[in-house]
Enzyme design. Sequence first.
Site, short mmCIF file in Angstrom:
data_model
loop_
_atom_site.label_atom_id
_atom_site.label_comp_id
_atom_site.label_asym_id
_atom_site.label_seq_id
_atom_site.Cartn_x
_atom_site.Cartn_y
_atom_site.Cartn_z
N LYS A 303 0.83 -1.20 0.00
CA LYS A 303 0.00 0.00 0.00
C LYS A 303 0.87 1.26 0.00
O LYS A 303 1.92 1.31 0.66
CB LYS A 303 -0.92 0.02 1.23
CG LYS A 303 -1.97 -1.09 1.24
CD LYS A 303 -2.96 -0.93 0.10
CE LYS A 303 -4.08 -1.96 0.15
NZ LYS A 303 -5.01 -1.75 1.25
N GLN A 363 -0.86 -12.28 10.82
CA GLN A 363 -1.26 -12.17 9.41
C GLN A 363 0.02 -12.04 8.59
O GLN A 363 1.09 -11.77 9.14
CB GLN A 363 -2.16 -10.95 9.21
CG GLN A 363 -1.50 -9.65 9.63
CD GLN A 363 -2.49 -8.62 10.12
OE1 GLN A 363 -3.54 -8.95 10.65
NE2 GLN A 363 -2.16 -7.36 9.93
N ASP A 433 -3.08 -7.65 17.77
CA ASP A 433 -3.87 -7.02 16.72
C ASP A 433 -5.03 -7.94 16.32
O ASP A 433 -4.81 -9.11 15.97
CB ASP A 433 -2.97 -6.75 15.51
CG ASP A 433 -3.64 -5.92 14.44
OD1 ASP A 433 -3.94 -4.75 14.70
OD2 ASP A 433 -3.88 -6.46 13.34
N GLU A 462 -6.71 -6.04 21.22
CA GLU A 462 -7.22 -4.95 20.39
C GLU A 462 -8.40 -5.51 19.58
O GLU A 462 -8.29 -5.82 18.40
CB GLU A 462 -6.12 -4.43 19.45
CG GLU A 462 -6.54 -3.17 18.68
CD GLU A 462 -6.67 -3.38 17.18
OE1 GLU A 462 -6.93 -2.40 16.48
OE2 GLU A 462 -6.54 -4.52 16.71
#
Length: 713
Positions: A303, A363, A433, A462
């Site tokens: 990104k 991830q 996360d 989170e």
Amino acid sequence: MDRSVCRRQGGHVFVPRNASSAPRSATVGPAGPRAGTGRARPGTVDNVATAYEPRVGRIPITGLTPTTPDRVFPTKAFSGEVVTFGATVFREGHDLIGADLVTIDPEGAETRHRMVAGIPGTDRWTAQVQLEVEGDWSWQVEAYTDDWATWLHAAEIKVPAGLDVEVTFALGSRLLTEAVENYPDTTLIRDAAKALANPALSPASRLRVATDPRLAAVLLVTPLASLVTRSAPEALRVERSRAGLGSWYEFFPRSEGARKQADGTWKSGTFRTAARRLPSIARMGFDVVYIPPVHPIGTTFRKGPNNTLTAGPNDPGSPYAIGSPDGGHDAVHPDLGTVADFRWFVDAAKNAGLELALDLALQCSPDHPWVTEHPEWFTTLPDGTIAYAENPPKKYQDIYPLNFDNDYEGVSREVLRIVRHWIELGVTIFRVDNPHTKPVRFWEWLLYEIRQTNPEVVFLSEAFTKPAMMQALAQVGFHQSYTYFTWRNEKWELEEYLDELSKETSAWLRPNFFVNTHDILTPYLQFGGPAAYKIRAAIAATASPTWGVYSGYELFEDVARPGSEENIDNEKYEYKPRDWAAAEEAGASLAPYLTQLNRIRASHPALRQLRNLEIHSSDDESILVFSKYLSRAHTRSGRADGIIVVANVDPHSARETTVHLDVTKFGLQPGGTYTVRDLITGQSWTWGDDNYVRLDAFVEPVHVLSVDLNRAP
């Protein structure tokens, strides 16, 4: 009842107050029968055999608190936390009863705490205990008939009325005679028994003997008890203080020391340059420094700025797109340094008085080694491609989520290895996360495994998600949770939510009140101006023992990417060096205010508790009022501590109103006056039950008031 902490004689069990270091009871029975009745056989009623075993003890004990909703997992406390234990205790008839809390520490030693009856008619009994020793505890409530109190209550009615005087005194004398050998001052008890049985003394004289304060003091410490009933044990885990107490500061190491070079390319900050920021963070009073993932970042579908789909050659990418040919979750991004540099950074934080929290994000980028080594750990689509993360309409093409169900054992063991790898490098806190996107069962197992070898390690969840999932993650072992606080801005919302967190869920869910994150910039902050930043920080720092900020908050960074609730030019996708010193020199920094809040927290132990928060009222829809109080029995100084917070939650106005206080909530009696001092401005006022306030959001929107509990004006 076979327990060394109690002594039985003449049908009574003598329960010493605050007995400690006694062996854990071998028998926990439902009742202790009176002398001469014999012990009733289980499963008999009026000598008629029955297969049914009553679940209710001789004296019913119900409504035990604190407990988790299904009593599957232990409740939680952190070292130094004050916990209120409660039970509903009652019995048939008019005999008076008493109740003790029995806590059993991790070594098996029992300590008794006298419980106090609450509002008449509710049958509610409570005791407050400050828990210090870490480990797995249990606790029970022990109820009993207080035979001396029952007798004395009847005697004080019958004797003055001339009813059954001699029989009444004979009963009292017998009670004391049976008890005499169980008290250290046998002379006092023996003489009282003789006096009650002496008809030569007037009834009034004998009643004065029975109400002698010396006798009352002895029988208060060790009640003369019968029908002793103990509840089933409840589990309680006491964790280290950082599990529930701390001031967090988040920053991106790659931005600290990053610089744009003459040719337009960027040179990343490193662990060495980031360490220069640590002393300033510590001087603001923060004690935990949290950093996002530090692993290699993939290049496939990387990104660009503001989450654009196309990245330039110099764009660093999101640190949450973990994995590249340089390594995966156990590696360090080469731009930041080496594993040795990371270990050095952990030590630098410790030397500054900071504990490091590392992001654990399960991830992968498409370039992660796991993608080729373990393709079964991901979801493969019919066209042969691997599914990337989605939260429609959002798409995260640079991230592959793990699929635990394809190889639960393999994924779980690898994550355990990764966590232990970072623990070996000095990490003692993990900010996890999106844990709600992984199986709860996995988290229960992982947290258990880590607890067996490293009980000091803290995990922050989170999980901005639905309540059921958030609560479940807390119950299975997460030490702290992000909360909905970020989006609770109205007075009524805050009242409800603060009451919920401090009363309803505090036995298992510990809130961490982050005022912003690298993902969250709420409309309240976008449009509220500097006042909004003060208001949110003051409420977070005083309402919750754990709170935090993401860097840039002190610079009032309030511009969002259009259509989103996150900062424009988001640091997740680019370097963002800041000139902290210049902002402070120009008076454009909130750092002094944050420093002041953390100093107030450090000086006032009442603010380092969660369960003591009490909501009060005001006549204005935007004036929030709450207090925190800690009795002198629970402070190191031996001085009680009381704080009142009055906040104007409308950042665009000056408000004046009357606040109404239940002063009993912070240790005072109604109708009096007392001095309060504003810890922000230093001003003092004389207050009572109802008080005028004026809070100008453009000057000081929040009072943080210290109550002078030691002298009246």
